[in-house]
Design a protein around this motif. Structure first.
Motif, PDB file in Angstrom:
ATOM      1  N   ILE A  55       0.843  -1.191   0.000  1.00 52.96           N
ATOM      2  CA  ILE A  55       0.000   0.000   0.000  1.00 52.96           C
ATOM      3  C   ILE A  55       0.881   1.245   0.000  1.00 52.96           C
ATOM      4  N   ASP A  56       0.794   2.014  -1.076  1.00 57.59           N
ATOM      5  CA  ASP A  56       1.564   3.247  -1.230  1.00 57.59           C
ATOM      6  C   ASP A  56       0.727   4.395  -0.689  1.00 57.59           C
ATOM      7  N   ILE A  57       1.195   5.029   0.384  1.00 57.33           N
ATOM      8  CA  ILE A  57       0.452   6.126   0.991  1.00 57.33           C
ATOM      9  C   ILE A  57       1.130   7.475   0.753  1.00 57.33           C
ATOM     10  N   ARG A  58       2.083   7.506  -0.162  1.00 55.15           N
ATOM     11  CA  ARG A  58       2.740   8.782  -0.482  1.00 55.15           C
ATOM     12  C   ARG A  58       1.759   9.711  -1.193  1.00 55.15           C
ATOM     13  N   SER A  59       2.068  10.980  -1.157  1.00 52.64           N
ATOM     14  CA  SER A  59       1.218  11.964  -1.816  1.00 52.64           C
ATOM     15  C   SER A  59       1.313  11.812  -3.331  1.00 52.64           C
ATOM     16  N   THR A  60       0.335  12.357  -4.026  1.00 54.08           N
ATOM     17  CA  THR A  60       0.341  12.342  -5.492  1.00 54.08           C
ATOM     18  C   THR A  60       1.591  13.017  -6.019  1.00 54.08           C
ATOM     19  N   VAL A  61       1.964  14.126  -5.404  1.00 52.26           N
ATOM     20  CA  VAL A  61       3.169  14.854  -5.821  1.00 52.26           C
ATOM     21  C   VAL A  61       4.403  13.973  -5.655  1.00 52.26           C
ATOM     22  N   ASP A  62       4.535  13.305  -4.515  1.00 53.52           N
ATOM     23  CA  ASP A  62       5.686  12.421  -4.286  1.00 53.52           C
ATOM     24  C   ASP A  62       5.736  11.296  -5.307  1.00 53.52           C
ATOM     25  N   ARG A  63       4.593  10.686  -5.578  1.00 55.89           N
ATOM     26  CA  ARG A  63       4.580   9.586  -6.555  1.00 55.89           C
ATOM     27  C   ARG A  63       5.001  10.073  -7.936  1.00 55.89           C
ATOM     28  N   LYS A  64       4.525  11.259  -8.340  1.00 54.04           N
ATOM     29  CA  LYS A  64       4.897  11.793  -9.658  1.00 54.04           C
ATOM     30  C   LYS A  64       6.380  12.140  -9.720  1.00 54.04           C
ATOM     31  N   GLU A  65       6.922  12.691  -8.644  1.00 53.82           N
ATOM     32  CA  GLU A  65       8.332  13.094  -8.628  1.00 53.82           C
ATOM     33  C   GLU A  65       9.280  11.916  -8.421  1.00 53.82           C
ATOM     34  N   GLN A  66       8.907  10.977  -7.569  1.00 54.54           N
ATOM     35  CA  GLN A  66       9.816   9.919  -7.155  1.00 54.54           C
ATOM     36  C   GLN A  66       9.639   8.625  -7.935  1.00 54.54           C
ATOM     37  N   GLY A  67       8.472   8.389  -8.457  1.00 52.46           N
ATOM     38  CA  GLY A  67       8.208   7.165  -9.193  1.00 52.46           C
ATOM     39  C   GLY A  67       7.136   6.314  -8.540  1.00 52.46           C
ATOM     40  N   TRP A  68       6.679   5.355  -9.296  1.00 50.50           N
ATOM     41  CA  TRP A  68       5.595   4.472  -8.866  1.00 50.50           C
ATOM     42  C   TRP A  68       6.166   3.169  -8.323  1.00 50.50           C
ATOM     43  N   VAL A  74      -2.659   2.258  -4.295  1.00 51.72           N
ATOM     44  CA  VAL A  74      -2.496   3.632  -3.828  1.00 51.72           C
ATOM     45  C   VAL A  74      -3.717   4.032  -3.006  1.00 51.72           C
ATOM     46  N   LEU A  75      -3.482   4.415  -1.758  1.00 52.14           N
ATOM     47  CA  LEU A  75      -4.546   4.879  -0.875  1.00 52.14           C
ATOM     48  C   LEU A  75      -4.085   6.136  -0.148  1.00 52.14           C
ATOM     49  N   GLU A  76      -4.997   7.058   0.032  1.00 56.69           N
ATOM     50  CA  GLU A  76      -4.713   8.243   0.831  1.00 56.69           C
ATOM     51  C   GLU A  76      -4.688   7.845   2.311  1.00 56.69           C
ATOM     52  N   PRO A  77      -3.754   8.378   3.075  1.00 56.28           N
ATOM     53  CA  PRO A  77      -3.693   8.039   4.500  1.00 56.28           C
ATOM     54  C   PRO A  77      -4.985   8.334   5.258  1.00 56.28           C
ATOM     55  N   VAL A 103       1.660  -4.158   3.848  1.00 59.38           N
ATOM     56  CA  VAL A 103       2.929  -3.437   3.978  1.00 59.38           C
ATOM     57  C   VAL A 103       2.710  -2.024   3.447  1.00 59.38           C
ATOM     58  N   LEU A 104       2.813  -1.044   4.328  1.00 58.33           N
ATOM     59  CA  LEU A 104       2.624   0.352   3.960  1.00 58.33           C
ATOM     60  C   LEU A 104       3.950   0.975   3.553  1.00 58.33           C
ATOM     61  N   VAL A 105       3.885   1.879   2.571  1.00 55.96           N
ATOM     62  CA  VAL A 105       5.083   2.592   2.130  1.00 55.96           C
ATOM     63  C   VAL A 105       4.775   4.082   2.100  1.00 55.96           C
ATOM     64  N   SER A 106       5.545   4.840   2.859  1.00 51.91           N
ATOM     65  CA  SER A 106       5.464   6.302   2.820  1.00 51.91           C
ATOM     66  C   SER A 106       6.782   6.823   2.264  1.00 51.91           C
ATOM     67  N   ARG A 107       6.950   8.119   2.267  1.00 51.86           N
ATOM     68  CA  ARG A 107       8.164   8.716   1.697  1.00 51.86           C
ATOM     69  C   ARG A 107       9.411   8.240   2.429  1.00 51.86           C
TER      70      ARG A 107
END
Length: 153
Positions: A55-68, A74-77, A103-107
């Motif tokens: 489960i990717d809980i990073r922000s939309t901005v982080d996902r766009k900048e850092q990668g998928w 993808v879920l909002e916290p 398994v949660l993944v944040s920045r």
């Protein structure tokens, strides 16, 4: 290091709760670290291969900048409790019971650690996170990219 039992080592990484509690003055962070199931990047891949929900809980901005994260949901916290707790009325279809491995993944692993602790309090006893978050995934040179995962809530 303190006493280690089977619950402390399921994820493979043991952290002494006393060490966590002495590191800062935020009691929620101490509780989150006390469970001691934080996974390494390799353990996260192994968990995903055996069927864990990534489960990717990073922000939309982080996902766009850092990668998928390939294969991640993808879920909002702000909606995790509602979307990941079985029988909540709005849970995602992959959550079939309280035994599901999540398994949660944040920045950087801080937010995901606190959220995983909260999910365990609510009964998802196998909720954990990637220690170091997405940055540790990148440092381990694991794959990033592919088609963006759709936002699920």
């Amino acid at each position: 290091m303190g006493h280690v039992d089977a619950r402390d080592t399921i994820g493979g990484v043991h952290q002494d709760p006393a060490d966590e509690q002495s590191r800062g003055d935020d009691p929620s962070a101490a509780r989150a670290g006390a469970f001691a199931w934080r996974l390494t990047p390799a353990e996260t891949v192994a968990a995903f291969v055996r069927g864990a929900l990534l489960i990717d809980i990073r922000s939309t901005v982080d996902r766009k900048e850092q990668g998928w994260l390939p294969g991640a949901i993808v879920l909002e916290p702000s909606v995790l409790e509602w979307r990941l707790i079985p029988h909540s009325g709005g849970h995602i279809p992959e959550v079939t019971s309280y035994d599901v491995e999540v398994v949660l993944v944040s920045r950087d692993g801080e937010e995901s650690s606190v959220v995983a602790a909260r999910l365990r309090e609510l009964g998802l006893w196998r909720a954990t996170d990637l220690a170091g978050g997405f940055w540790s995934w990148r440092a381990a040179e694991l794959p990033v990219g592919g088609d963006p995962a759709p936002m699920r809530g």
